[in-house]
Design an enzyme around this catalytic site. Sequence first.
Site, mmCIF file in Angstrom:
data_model
loop_
_atom_site.group_PDB
_atom_site.id
_atom_site.type_symbol
_atom_site.label_atom_id
_atom_site.label_comp_id
_atom_site.label_asym_id
_atom_site.label_seq_id
_atom_site.Cartn_x
_atom_site.Cartn_y
_atom_site.Cartn_z
ATOM 1 N N TYR A 122 4.388 -13.984 -3.970
ATOM 2 C CA TYR A 122 5.027 -12.703 -3.669
ATOM 3 C C TYR A 122 4.706 -12.382 -2.222
ATOM 4 O O TYR A 122 3.539 -12.181 -1.869
ATOM 5 C CB TYR A 122 4.437 -11.657 -4.613
ATOM 6 C CG TYR A 122 5.021 -10.279 -4.490
ATOM 7 C CD1 TYR A 122 6.262 -9.982 -5.042
ATOM 8 C CD2 TYR A 122 4.331 -9.266 -3.848
ATOM 9 C CE1 TYR A 122 6.791 -8.711 -4.950
ATOM 10 C CE2 TYR A 122 4.854 -7.991 -3.754
ATOM 11 C CZ TYR A 122 6.092 -7.724 -4.318
ATOM 12 O OH TYR A 122 6.616 -6.459 -4.226
ATOM 13 N N GLU A 362 -2.978 -5.203 -2.403
ATOM 14 C CA GLU A 362 -2.169 -4.272 -3.212
ATOM 15 C C GLU A 362 -2.256 -2.841 -2.675
ATOM 16 O O GLU A 362 -2.184 -1.882 -3.429
ATOM 17 C CB GLU A 362 -2.617 -4.307 -4.676
ATOM 18 C CG GLU A 362 -2.235 -5.562 -5.405
ATOM 19 C CD GLU A 362 -0.829 -5.492 -5.980
ATOM 20 O OE1 GLU A 362 -0.429 -4.435 -6.471
ATOM 21 O OE2 GLU A 362 -0.131 -6.512 -5.907
HETATM 22 C C1 FAD Z 1 -7.104 -12.262 -0.216
HETATM 23 C C2 FAD Z 1 -5.828 -11.548 0.074
HETATM 24 C C3 FAD Z 1 -4.696 -11.825 -0.687
HETATM 25 C C4 FAD Z 1 -3.478 -11.186 -0.407
HETATM 26 N N1 FAD Z 1 -2.361 -11.527 -1.124
HETATM 27 C C5 FAD Z 1 -1.146 -11.035 -0.731
HETATM 28 C C6 FAD Z 1 0.068 -11.490 -1.355
HETATM 29 O O1 FAD Z 1 0.049 -12.307 -2.291
HETATM 30 N N2 FAD Z 1 1.250 -11.013 -0.893
HETATM 31 C C7 FAD Z 1 1.320 -10.111 0.144
HETATM 32 O O2 FAD Z 1 2.425 -9.725 0.523
HETATM 33 N N3 FAD Z 1 0.184 -9.661 0.750
HETATM 34 C C8 FAD Z 1 -1.030 -10.093 0.337
HETATM 35 N N4 FAD Z 1 -2.193 -9.653 0.955
HETATM 36 C C9 FAD Z 1 -2.071 -8.714 2.068
HETATM 37 C C10 FAD Z 1 -2.600 -7.329 1.768
HETATM 38 O O3 FAD Z 1 -1.753 -6.644 0.893
HETATM 39 C C11 FAD Z 1 -2.776 -6.629 3.118
HETATM 40 O O4 FAD Z 1 -3.889 -7.263 3.758
HETATM 41 C C12 FAD Z 1 -3.036 -5.154 2.974
HETATM 42 O O5 FAD Z 1 -1.857 -4.491 2.547
HETATM 43 C C13 FAD Z 1 -3.500 -4.517 4.308
HETATM 44 O O6 FAD Z 1 -2.678 -4.876 5.361
HETATM 45 P P1 FAD Z 1 -3.334 -5.444 6.713
HETATM 46 O O7 FAD Z 1 -4.268 -6.530 6.341
HETATM 47 O O8 FAD Z 1 -2.251 -5.768 7.655
HETATM 48 O O9 FAD Z 1 -4.202 -4.249 7.266
HETATM 49 P P2 FAD Z 1 -3.674 -3.044 8.188
HETATM 50 O O10 FAD Z 1 -2.461 -2.455 7.593
HETATM 51 O O11 FAD Z 1 -3.624 -3.502 9.604
HETATM 52 O O12 FAD Z 1 -4.873 -2.017 8.029
HETATM 53 C C14 FAD Z 1 -6.098 -2.140 8.753
HETATM 54 C C15 FAD Z 1 -6.949 -0.919 8.419
HETATM 55 O O13 FAD Z 1 -6.254 0.274 8.834
HETATM 56 C C16 FAD Z 1 -6.108 1.152 7.737
HETATM 57 N N5 FAD Z 1 -4.823 1.824 7.822
HETATM 58 C C17 FAD Z 1 -3.611 1.310 8.120
HETATM 59 N N6 FAD Z 1 -2.659 2.251 8.057
HETATM 60 C C18 FAD Z 1 -3.278 3.402 7.689
HETATM 61 C C19 FAD Z 1 -2.851 4.728 7.448
HETATM 62 N N7 FAD Z 1 -1.554 5.075 7.540
HETATM 63 N N8 FAD Z 1 -3.776 5.649 7.108
HETATM 64 C C20 FAD Z 1 -5.090 5.319 7.008
HETATM 65 N N9 FAD Z 1 -5.564 4.080 7.217
HETATM 66 C C21 FAD Z 1 -4.671 3.136 7.556
HETATM 67 C C22 FAD Z 1 -6.169 0.262 6.496
HETATM 68 O O14 FAD Z 1 -6.544 1.014 5.343
HETATM 69 C C23 FAD Z 1 -7.210 -0.762 6.918
HETATM 70 O O15 FAD Z 1 -8.487 -0.245 6.693
HETATM 71 C C24 FAD Z 1 -3.419 -10.244 0.651
HETATM 72 C C25 FAD Z 1 -4.561 -9.937 1.379
HETATM 73 C C26 FAD Z 1 -5.742 -10.585 1.111
HETATM 74 C C27 FAD Z 1 -6.947 -10.261 1.955
#
Ligand code: FAD
Length: 379
Positions: A122, A362
């Site tokens: 996904y 998620e």
């Molecule tokens: C092991 C693993 C498996 C995963 N599997 C999948 C998968 O199968 N499919 C998929 O699509 N994705 C997957 N992900 C991705 C995951 O959903 C994202 O890492 C997550 O949504 C956070 O996005 P980002 O890493 O870009 O962090 P960012 O969005 O860059 O966030 C960085 C920090 O800023 C904070 N932040 C950002 N925006 C805001 C806001 N508006 N208000 C307050 N705080 C904020 C966040 O809470 C976080 O602490 C996976 C991630 C991991 C680590």
Amino acid sequence: MIDFALTDEQLMLRRMAHDFAEKEIVPVAEELDREAKFPHEIIAKAREVGLININIPEEYGGLGASVLEECLIAEEISWACSGVGTALMINNLAAVPIKLVGTEEQKKEWLSRMVEGELASYAVTEPNAGSDVAAMEAFAEKRGNEYVLNGSKTFISNASEASFFVVFARTDREDRYKGISCFIVERDREGFSVSKKFDKLGQRCADTAEISLEDVVIPEENRLGPEGSGFLTAMRVFDISRPTVSAAAVGVARRAMEEALRYSQERVAFSQPIVRFQAVGHMLADMAINIEAARLLAWKAAWNVDRGQPDTRAAAFAKAFAADMAMKACVDAVQIFGGYGYMKEYPVEKLMRDVKVFQIYEGTSQIQRNIIVRELTRG
Ligand SMILES: Cc1cc2nc3c(=O)[nH]c(=O)nc-3n(C[C@H](O)[C@H](O)[C@H](O)COP(=O)(O)OP(=O)(O)OC[C@H]3O[C@@H](n4cnc5c(N)ncnc54)[C@H](O)[C@@H]3O)c2cc1C
């Protein structure tokens, strides 16, 4: 009327999942973690006993399990190893958008392929768009009755193993929300590649990789739902998947509590088992309270989905509370183990590494709170 009792079938399902977790996962969890080895054999055995693809309706060959039943299984599997849990559950996640917006032909094709043994992924997240889903840049250009996809997706679970992917991409560069559509992309399409496999802190046996799409041509029949409905689909999927992820976090926390409780009754300091020190006992009591509360939130959010009324706020309550409480339970379990808790010979350091991701994937814990306050202020 409220009834918290599980049916005999649900109790049996939970018992079966627990026995499977204890027999097939616990003995190998440490090795899979150490070697970051994908649990192929466990997945094959799970297939034999029906613990994978559980949310696929019976008419397509699945178990037809409710989200509450998914929660029961997720808790037991993640009690043994949440990395294995993630690897096993991703097919369930990929099945949700197909069930939600797929046509009858699409359901027959893709859900049946999962039941027959294929893994699916996904793919929403991109290197520059995680929490801000609508900032995604991957683009699907319509050419006649085909789409040409370009872009990349990162942190995609099971990507190195999957044979097809539910991929979200823009079909309109201007409209942030209504410019996103959802597609199925097969791995063997020309221009599709898995570009990077990550080495992780925890859940090391689960596969997490980056995918790249370079002029990947897919037929229009591979679009799931109407053009422009992808963002809404992704949000609807979260309401359905977050209860299960919350239940998985409960499983890790419960394991941490069980390990810490056992150790605290055996470990002697100042001539008595450390559980008798109030500071230690209260950590265990808080774990027990919070595990129960998180499980109830997860079940309530699952119940909403199962009665046809998915509830964004309930799902966010469950995810935020369960992830944060599970993190704290694992940190406290390491504390109760003292120096031994920091060592790889004992199971709690793995739990603490594995559990961190529940506050990230998620939707992070911060994003859950954003959703909750948005729902509160909506009135
Ligand atoms: C092991 C693993 C498996 C995963 N599997 C999948 C998968 O199968 N499919 C998929 O699509 N994705 C997957 N992900 C991705 C995951 O959903 C994202 O890492 C997550 O949504 C956070 O996005 P980002 O890493 O870009 O962090 P960012 O969005 O860059 O966030 C960085 C920090 O800023 C904070 N932040 C950002 N925006 C805001 C806001 N508006 N208000 C307050 N705080 C904020 C966040 O809470 C976080 O602490 C996976 C991630 C991991 C680590």
